[in-house]
Design a protein around this motif. Structure first.
Motif, PDB file in Angstrom:
ATOM      1  N   ASN A   8     -71.401 -33.418  25.996  1.00  0.00           N
ATOM      2  CA  ASN A   8     -70.721 -34.174  24.602  1.00  0.00           C
ATOM      3  C   ASN A   8     -71.058 -33.235  23.539  1.00  0.00           C
ATOM      4  O   ASN A   8     -71.860 -32.517  23.398  1.00  0.00           O
ATOM      5  CB  ASN A   8     -71.625 -35.244  24.417  1.00  0.00           C
ATOM      6  N   LYS A  24     -68.132 -36.160  27.192  1.00  0.00           N
ATOM      7  CA  LYS A  24     -68.798 -36.415  28.554  1.00  0.00           C
ATOM      8  C   LYS A  24     -68.096 -35.671  29.505  1.00  0.00           C
ATOM      9  O   LYS A  24     -67.816 -36.379  30.842  1.00  0.00           O
ATOM     10  CB  LYS A  24     -68.863 -37.954  28.949  1.00  0.00           C
ATOM     11  N   THR A  59     -74.166 -31.353  21.779  1.00  0.00           N
ATOM     12  CA  THR A  59     -74.748 -32.642  21.123  1.00  0.00           C
ATOM     13  C   THR A  59     -75.827 -33.439  22.516  1.00  0.00           C
ATOM     14  O   THR A  59     -76.918 -33.668  22.109  1.00  0.00           O
ATOM     15  CB  THR A  59     -73.828 -33.739  20.664  1.00  0.00           C
ATOM     16  N   SER A  60     -75.189 -33.457  23.496  1.00  0.00           N
ATOM     17  CA  SER A  60     -76.075 -33.691  24.958  1.00  0.00           C
ATOM     18  C   SER A  60     -75.281 -33.309  26.215  1.00  0.00           C
ATOM     19  O   SER A  60     -74.055 -32.826  25.857  1.00  0.00           O
ATOM     20  CB  SER A  60     -75.830 -35.348  24.755  1.00  0.00           C
ATOM     21  N   LYS A  62     -75.675 -30.974  29.839  1.00  0.00           N
ATOM     22  CA  LYS A  62     -76.525 -29.460  30.072  1.00  0.00           C
ATOM     23  C   LYS A  62     -75.610 -28.540  30.720  1.00  0.00           C
ATOM     24  O   LYS A  62     -74.469 -28.869  31.371  1.00  0.00           O
ATOM     25  CB  LYS A  62     -77.722 -29.863  31.328  1.00  0.00           C
TER      26      LYS A  62
END
Lengths: 263, 305
Positions: A8, A24, A59-60, A62
């Protein structure tokens, strides 16, 4: 070889300007894949490149390269195995330095030590490499890169990038700033280099016919999501009409025709 | 006349070492660095206190270089890690150095009268050949600056030197080569201030004293000399670029020498007006560069070469 897991990217999080640029995304890139990416402006194509190359941290989620988690690895360290060419031909070369100096700097990646490596042997190697471009640049090795045209600079950047043997190459509309003739030349050169060296490649393009013609896999992005991922036989059978129809089916809104040229 | 010429060359070459440093930051790295105003007296302070305490002045040159290197690195690290704008980072280091220089020197002005200095030894040696003090200094500094220039030219032909050159032009390219641009900035700004400190260490010997006020406004002199140099020989070769810097420094010092002579002739110009003259010189150089680039743009638009 390259894996993105639930990535994200949200810019200006928590403000009025909040922009969820990448939503995502899960993506696996296999060895010697040649992926083309299309999508309108603001679809998140360049942001995706910036995340893979390490210009931004997600932001999030891997990011893995060869099974190593590189999510927090800075851009200059990832650059040791990622080669990237930008739309702007000025970004790939140092304009106030000679062609041979530029090539010496790009010969291999990693820290540069105070050693003089530009020797006769190196020069003749560079000369042979330059002659592959058929642009007569091998006769102008001591000239500043500033004197070269945009197409010549982009071709030089491409040559230098291949020379450093990257694991993955990212091409961010690298022919968009060139005139049609030079763009076609640089593009066919790119294709030759990729096939010859079996390079794993992702190429962003605004041109649908290019996206269909090149590569073994095609991604379509819209509003931060990958909405279409086709490869192999299915991709080979694609046409522009089919692509536009698919987009309508998925998105149910008009393709911005001024952004994607139906060429 | 010979003495006037000799002292112009002496000062041109001595300050030229500093100007080479300014050239590295302002022109090669495009990192406007004001640390110079502090690292110049730093070199002078180290040299003075070494000589006064009876240490070897040659050792003092190396220590001055290292101290200048460190000062420049502090500026670059502040800029890199604390995200302080480069101009401000330089000013901060410069102010810090004022206190540090006072500590090293022990007083705001320390005399080197009757002390053995490198320059003194050079004169003692060349006196045997019948050379005057001014001419022996000029010869020594000419040799010194061309030696430093030779080393710098060599450095800029190495991979590291080339990367330094590329950074000022295209930071993205340096990153793409897998090099951390922060490290290159630290090396470049450090090297620049090391050279400036060497110039300062010789200035103390030349003036016969060390003074914490030596550096005030020295960056302006450096900038003026770099810009004058850019009007000279057109080339992309590092050999000519550094040559221009040295020549620019000599021309600048000739102009300042002229201005100083004027203070004896014209009653309305005093020595305290020299800083004004320096700044006017810098402004006119900037205007001249602007006019020149405008003219070039116009001629390229009308299709003329």
């Amino acid at each position: 070889m390259v894996n993105l897991e639930h990535v994200n990217m949200i810019f200006n999080q928590g403000t009025l300007d909040e922009n969820h640029a990448i939503k995502k995304i899960n993506l696996t890139i296999h060895e010697s894949d040649f992926i083309t990416i299309i999508g309108s402006n603001g679809a998140g194509k360049t942001t995706l490149f910036n995340l893979i190359a390490g210009s931004f941290r997600p932001t999030s989620g891997k990011i893995f390269i060869n099974k190593h988690d590189v999510t927090r690895v800075p851009e200059h360290k990832r650059a040791r195995y990622i080669g990237r060419i930008f739309q702007n031909p000025l970004l790939g070369t140092a304009s106030n330095m000679s062609i041979e100096d530029n090539m010496m700097m790009c010969y291999d990646k990693g820290f540069k030590w105070p050693l003089i490596r530009l020797s006769k042997k190196m020069r003749s190697f560079f000369k042979a490499e330059l002659s592959k471009l058929n642009m007569n640049l091998e006769e102008r090795m001591k000239e500043n890169v500033r004197m070269l045209s945009g197409g010549q600079r982009q071709a030089l950047t491409l040559l230098m990038m291949v020379m450093s043997k990257p694991t993955l190459i990212l091409l961010d509309e690298h022919t968009a700033a060139l005139d049609p003739k030079n763009a076609a030349l640089v593009l066919s050169m790119t294709n030759d280099f990729i096939e010859e060296n079996k390079l794993t490649t992702i190429m962003i393009t605004h041109n649908m016919s290019q996206a269909i013609e090149f590569g073994n896999r095609l991604l379509m992005m819209d509003e931060g999501e990958i909405i279409l991922d086709v490869q192999g036989k299915v991709k080979r059978k694609l046409t522009i009409e089919k692509l536009v129809k698919k987009f309508h089916e998925i998105r149910k809104h008009d393709f911005e025709s001024d952004e994607i040229r139906l060429a | 006349m010979v003495n006037a010429l000799a002292s112009i060359i002496t000062e041109g070459c001595m300050f030229g070492i500093m100007v080479l440093g300014v050239f590295i930051t302002f022109r090669v790295l495009k990192f406007p660095d004001l640390t110079v105003d502090g690292s110049f007296p730093l070199g002078a302070a180290i040299m003075t206190s070494f000589i006064v305490s009876g240490y070897n002045p040659v050792l003092a040159i190396f220590i001055a270089f290292l101290a200048g290197l460190l000062a420049g690195m502090v500026t670059a690290v502040m800029h890199n890690e604390l995200k302080i704008p480069n101009l401000l980072a330089g000013i901060l280091t410069m102010i810090m150095l004022y206190s540090i220089n006072l500590k090293i020197l022990g007083a705001s002005n320390v005399s080197l009268l009757n002390k053995k200095t490198i320059l003194g030894n050079v004169f003692l040696f060349l006196k045997q050949f019948g050379l005057s003090r001014e001419v022996s200094y000029a010869l020594f500094f000419l040799l010194l600056i061309f030696f430093i220039k030779f080393l710098l030219d060599l450095f800029f032909r190495t991979d590291l030197g080339m990367t330094l050159g590329a950074l000022g032009d295209n930071q993205q390219m340096v990153i793409s080569q897998g090099v951390n641009p922060k490290v290159i900035k630290i090396i470049g700004v450090g090297l620049s201030n090391g050279l400036v400190a060497i110039a300062g260490s010789f200035n103390a010997q030349y003036q016969g004293f060390g003074d914490v006020g030596f550096g005030q406004g020295i960056i302006i002199a450096g900038l003026a000399a770099v810009m004058i140099g850019e009007f000279l020989i057109k080339s992309n070769k590092i050999f000519w670029l550094t040559f221009n810097v040295i020549l620019g420094s000599i021309i600048f010092n000739a102009v300042m020498y002229g201005a100083r002579t004027l203070t004896f002739v014209l009653p309305f110009i005093t020595a305290s007006d020299l800083k004004l003259v320096q700044v006017i010189l810098v402004i006119s150089c900037l205007v001249a560069i602007r006019i020149r680039s405008n003219l070039r743009k116009r001629s390229s638009k009308s299709g003329k070469p």
